[in-house]
Design a protein around this motif. Sequence first.
Motif, short mmCIF file in Angstrom:
data_model
loop_
_atom_site.label_atom_id
_atom_site.label_comp_id
_atom_site.label_asym_id
_atom_site.label_seq_id
_atom_site.Cartn_x
_atom_site.Cartn_y
_atom_site.Cartn_z
N ASP A 247 73.53 32.10 -10.52
CA ASP A 247 73.66 31.08 -11.56
C ASP A 247 75.01 30.35 -11.49
N LYS A 248 76.03 31.07 -11.08
CA LYS A 248 77.37 30.47 -10.96
C LYS A 248 77.39 29.35 -9.92
N TRP A 249 76.68 29.56 -8.82
CA TRP A 249 76.76 28.61 -7.70
C TRP A 249 75.53 27.74 -7.52
N LEU A 250 74.37 28.24 -7.95
CA LEU A 250 73.12 27.53 -7.67
C LEU A 250 72.24 27.32 -8.89
N GLY A 251 72.64 27.88 -10.03
CA GLY A 251 71.78 27.95 -11.20
C GLY A 251 71.55 26.64 -11.95
N PRO A 252 70.88 26.76 -13.11
CA PRO A 252 70.49 25.60 -13.91
C PRO A 252 71.64 24.70 -14.32
N ASN A 253 72.86 25.23 -14.42
CA ASN A 253 74.00 24.41 -14.84
C ASN A 253 74.79 23.84 -13.68
N THR A 254 74.25 23.98 -12.46
CA THR A 254 74.89 23.40 -11.28
C THR A 254 74.08 22.19 -10.83
N GLU A 255 74.58 21.49 -9.83
CA GLU A 255 73.87 20.32 -9.32
C GLU A 255 72.55 20.71 -8.65
N PHE A 256 72.39 21.99 -8.28
CA PHE A 256 71.18 22.42 -7.59
C PHE A 256 70.06 22.81 -8.56
N LYS A 257 70.44 23.26 -9.75
CA LYS A 257 69.50 23.56 -10.83
C LYS A 257 68.36 24.48 -10.38
N MET A 258 68.72 25.55 -9.68
CA MET A 258 67.71 26.48 -9.18
C MET A 258 67.76 27.80 -9.95
N THR A 259 66.59 28.36 -10.20
CA THR A 259 66.48 29.65 -10.87
C THR A 259 66.00 30.69 -9.87
N ARG A 260 66.72 31.78 -9.77
CA ARG A 260 66.31 32.86 -8.86
C ARG A 260 65.29 33.75 -9.54
N THR A 261 64.12 33.86 -8.95
CA THR A 261 63.05 34.71 -9.49
C THR A 261 62.71 35.85 -8.52
N ASP A 262 63.34 35.84 -7.35
CA ASP A 262 63.05 36.86 -6.34
C ASP A 262 63.68 38.20 -6.73
N LYS A 263 63.15 39.26 -6.16
CA LYS A 263 63.70 40.60 -6.30
C LYS A 263 63.96 41.18 -4.91
N VAL A 264 64.91 42.09 -4.82
CA VAL A 264 65.19 42.74 -3.55
C VAL A 264 64.07 43.73 -3.25
N VAL A 265 63.33 43.44 -2.18
CA VAL A 265 62.22 44.32 -1.77
C VAL A 265 62.23 44.41 -0.24
N PRO A 266 61.67 45.48 0.31
CA PRO A 266 61.57 45.57 1.78
C PRO A 266 60.82 44.38 2.34
N ILE A 267 61.24 43.92 3.48
CA ILE A 267 60.63 42.73 4.07
C ILE A 267 59.15 42.94 4.36
N THR A 268 58.75 44.20 4.55
CA THR A 268 57.34 44.52 4.82
C THR A 268 56.45 44.23 3.62
N GLU A 269 57.05 44.09 2.44
CA GLU A 269 56.26 43.81 1.24
C GLU A 269 56.07 42.32 0.99
N LEU A 270 56.70 41.48 1.80
CA LEU A 270 56.61 40.04 1.63
C LEU A 270 55.49 39.48 2.50
N LYS A 271 54.82 38.48 1.97
CA LYS A 271 53.77 37.80 2.73
C LYS A 271 54.32 36.47 3.24
N PHE A 272 54.56 36.39 4.53
CA PHE A 272 55.08 35.15 5.11
C PHE A 272 54.79 35.16 6.61
N ASP A 273 54.84 34.01 7.20
CA ASP A 273 54.65 33.89 8.65
C ASP A 273 56.03 33.89 9.30
N PRO A 274 56.40 34.95 10.02
CA PRO A 274 57.73 35.04 10.61
C PRO A 274 58.01 33.87 11.56
N ILE A 275 59.22 33.37 11.49
CA ILE A 275 59.65 32.30 12.39
C ILE A 275 59.95 32.93 13.75
N PRO A 276 59.52 32.30 14.83
CA PRO A 276 59.78 32.87 16.16
C PRO A 276 61.26 33.09 16.43
#
Length: 276
Positions: A247-276
């Motif tokens: 929030d200090k660097w990227l949050g709603p009160n910055t120019e980026f206005k981004m909210t972090r909703t992710d949680k730290v989880v093992p990469i094996t639990e994520l569904k994504f197509d790995p980049i080569p």
Amino acid sequence: MTSWTLSVALAATALAGSANADQLADIMAAKVIRCGTFADVPPFASPDPKTREMVGFDVDLCGAIAHELGVKPEIKPVSVEARVPEVKLGHVDIAVANLAYTVSRAEQIQFSDPYYLAKEMLIVKVGDDGQKKADFAGVRLASTKGSTSELAIRLNKSQPLTFQDTGSAYLAVQQGKARGMVANTMTTTKIVNDSKTKGAEMRMIDEPMLYQPIGIGMKKDEPALTAKINEILVSLDKSGEINRIWDKWLGPNTEFKMTRTDKVVPITELKFDPIP
């Protein structure tokens, strides 16, 4: 015991100690963790104009990790392309530099569990009738050259029009040379916000062009360090410290206005197509 025998015994002991040594033990003994960050890529890491000290999201995350370890952080700015080599060569203990998981990088270094899921996003002029990334297959899209954004365009079967910098890629869209532009969420969010007061207004396509799990880079075959960094990231996540730094660097009160909703989880639990 003769002096020769004693020398051999001491040498054997030293070799055994060396074989059993690990990077985490070295960090704890030195009471310093060397963090590789970007040299000048705000808001992740860049010199403060007044103090010239390195500041940013990644710098603060390094500090939080060091605090959990009970050691001091030593920030070592590195170029974008040097992030993986510096880890492999042992010039830094960890790379905290918006490091996206790719198959080729994972063959060279160890990644921590991701602490957020970055996205490559497509922005177009507000009058464009496209709604999803498939609507832009076969059309020309702008990006920076050699970037993950360019790869995302190619994976979408679109035609990349590449430039050395983001500003030139954006100008290509404004001039009608490309139908849209692909960049990370922070960049595209800022451009969309700025376009409301200058140039042709832009909007963001909701569907990401590409997902990129972001983790901390470490040397391979250092299980103690990997386990400890993952343990610390989970702890910082549960305590809310990562969100506070975000929030200090990227949050709603910055120019980026981004909210972090992710949680730290093992990469094996994520569904994504790995980049080569």
